[in-house]
Write an enzyme that holds these catalytic residues in place. Sequence first.
Site, mmCIF file in Angstrom:
data_model
loop_
_atom_site.group_PDB
_atom_site.id
_atom_site.type_symbol
_atom_site.label_atom_id
_atom_site.label_comp_id
_atom_site.label_asym_id
_atom_site.label_seq_id
_atom_site.Cartn_x
_atom_site.Cartn_y
_atom_site.Cartn_z
ATOM 1 C CG ASN A 124 32.062 70.519 61.549
ATOM 2 O OD1 ASN A 124 31.927 70.836 62.730
ATOM 3 N ND2 ASN A 124 31.527 69.420 61.036
ATOM 4 C CE LYS A 140 33.594 66.620 61.735
ATOM 5 N NZ LYS A 140 33.704 65.319 61.096
ATOM 6 C CG HIS A 145 28.091 66.849 60.045
ATOM 7 N ND1 HIS A 145 28.477 65.588 60.423
ATOM 8 C CD2 HIS A 145 29.165 67.403 59.408
ATOM 9 C CE1 HIS A 145 29.734 65.393 60.042
ATOM 10 N NE2 HIS A 145 30.167 66.480 59.427
ATOM 11 C CD GLU A 177 30.784 63.742 62.558
ATOM 12 O OE1 GLU A 177 30.766 64.772 63.244
ATOM 13 O OE2 GLU A 177 31.742 63.429 61.820
ATOM 14 C CD GLU A 235 30.500 67.343 55.238
ATOM 15 O OE1 GLU A 235 31.615 67.846 55.326
ATOM 16 O OE2 GLU A 235 29.813 67.041 56.224
ATOM 17 N N GLY A 248 36.474 62.047 57.783
ATOM 18 C CA GLY A 248 37.404 61.656 58.838
ATOM 19 C C GLY A 248 38.131 60.353 58.554
ATOM 20 C CB SER A 251 39.324 63.122 53.815
ATOM 21 O OG SER A 251 38.903 62.249 54.851
ATOM 22 N N GLY A 283 38.790 67.778 60.135
ATOM 23 C CA GLY A 283 40.117 67.618 60.746
ATOM 24 C C GLY A 283 41.106 68.721 60.392
HETATM 25 P P1 PGA Z 1 36.797 65.775 57.664
HETATM 26 O O1 PGA Z 1 35.315 66.185 58.144
HETATM 27 O O2 PGA Z 1 37.339 66.939 56.875
HETATM 28 O O3 PGA Z 1 37.564 65.534 58.935
HETATM 29 O O4 PGA Z 1 36.656 64.546 56.839
HETATM 30 C C1 PGA Z 1 34.456 66.885 57.300
HETATM 31 C C2 PGA Z 1 33.141 67.094 57.990
HETATM 32 O O5 PGA Z 1 32.704 66.208 58.734
HETATM 33 O O6 PGA Z 1 32.479 68.135 57.818
#
Ligand code: PGA
Length: 253
Positions: A10, A12, A96, A98, A168, A174, A213, A235
């Site tokens: 992803n 983003k 998601h 977000e 998640e 993140g 993460s 990330g």
């Molecule tokens: P992250 O994000 O690996 O940066 O924690 C995961 C995600 O939001 O799908």
Amino acid sequence: MQRRGLVVGNWKMHGSTAFAADLARAVADGSRSLTGVDIALCPPHVMLGVVGAELRGSEVALGAQTVSEFSEGAYTGETAASMLADLACSFVIVGHSERRQLFGETSEVVAAKASTALAAGLVPIICVGEVLEDRQNGATNAIVAAQLRPFLESQGKDVLRQAVIAYEPVWAIGTGETASPEQAQAVHHFIRSTVAGVDQATADSIRILYGGSVKPDNAPDLFRMTDIDGGLIGGAALKADDFLRICGSTQPS
Ligand code: PGA
């Protein structure tokens, strides 16, 4: 039952078309030495064409990060599932955290998006997860069940089987803080038993990804857990080497 691993990047809202093309090419090239794992990349919508062109001829699938719940019409700025399918997308992330937190998507809207995606032949990756306060209050399972309910109730068994679920925990996204393999496994097991309440065969076959993460060094321990079938990677998906190492971690060592 043996479920095939799936790792989804992803991206983003990062990058440029040049960055996206380079990253997609590196992932497509590196993926050729990996077997037994499905891989998908979800770039920003405006880069779907560029990334799709780089992935052509490889086994890496294309996905999007969100989709409209409407099939077509006067919805300025939105993208229909049929348009994503037309761009050769196979997957789309829906709900998601977000999107839920920053753009007000409710679980009903997420279920509608997943339905629209399924109707267009896309595989929706339905994201669920609790915030830290919910976990501290012991409400994780209740929150996850409530997030899934509108989707589970709106789909027939045959359709449900096509979907992917991603757990998640919001506190792990993140932040560099990952759920321990045991914490993640407990919620994955709970999700699988919730799906079993609708249909046991679907519960056995549906892939449940962990996200939050995930890095090359923690992926093997997470992916080893019985109910964790792969990852949704933020990330670490922006670096081809890290992402490919994570993809390789789904394979038996
Ligand atoms: P992250 O994000 O690996 O940066 O924690 C995961 C995600 O939001 O799908």
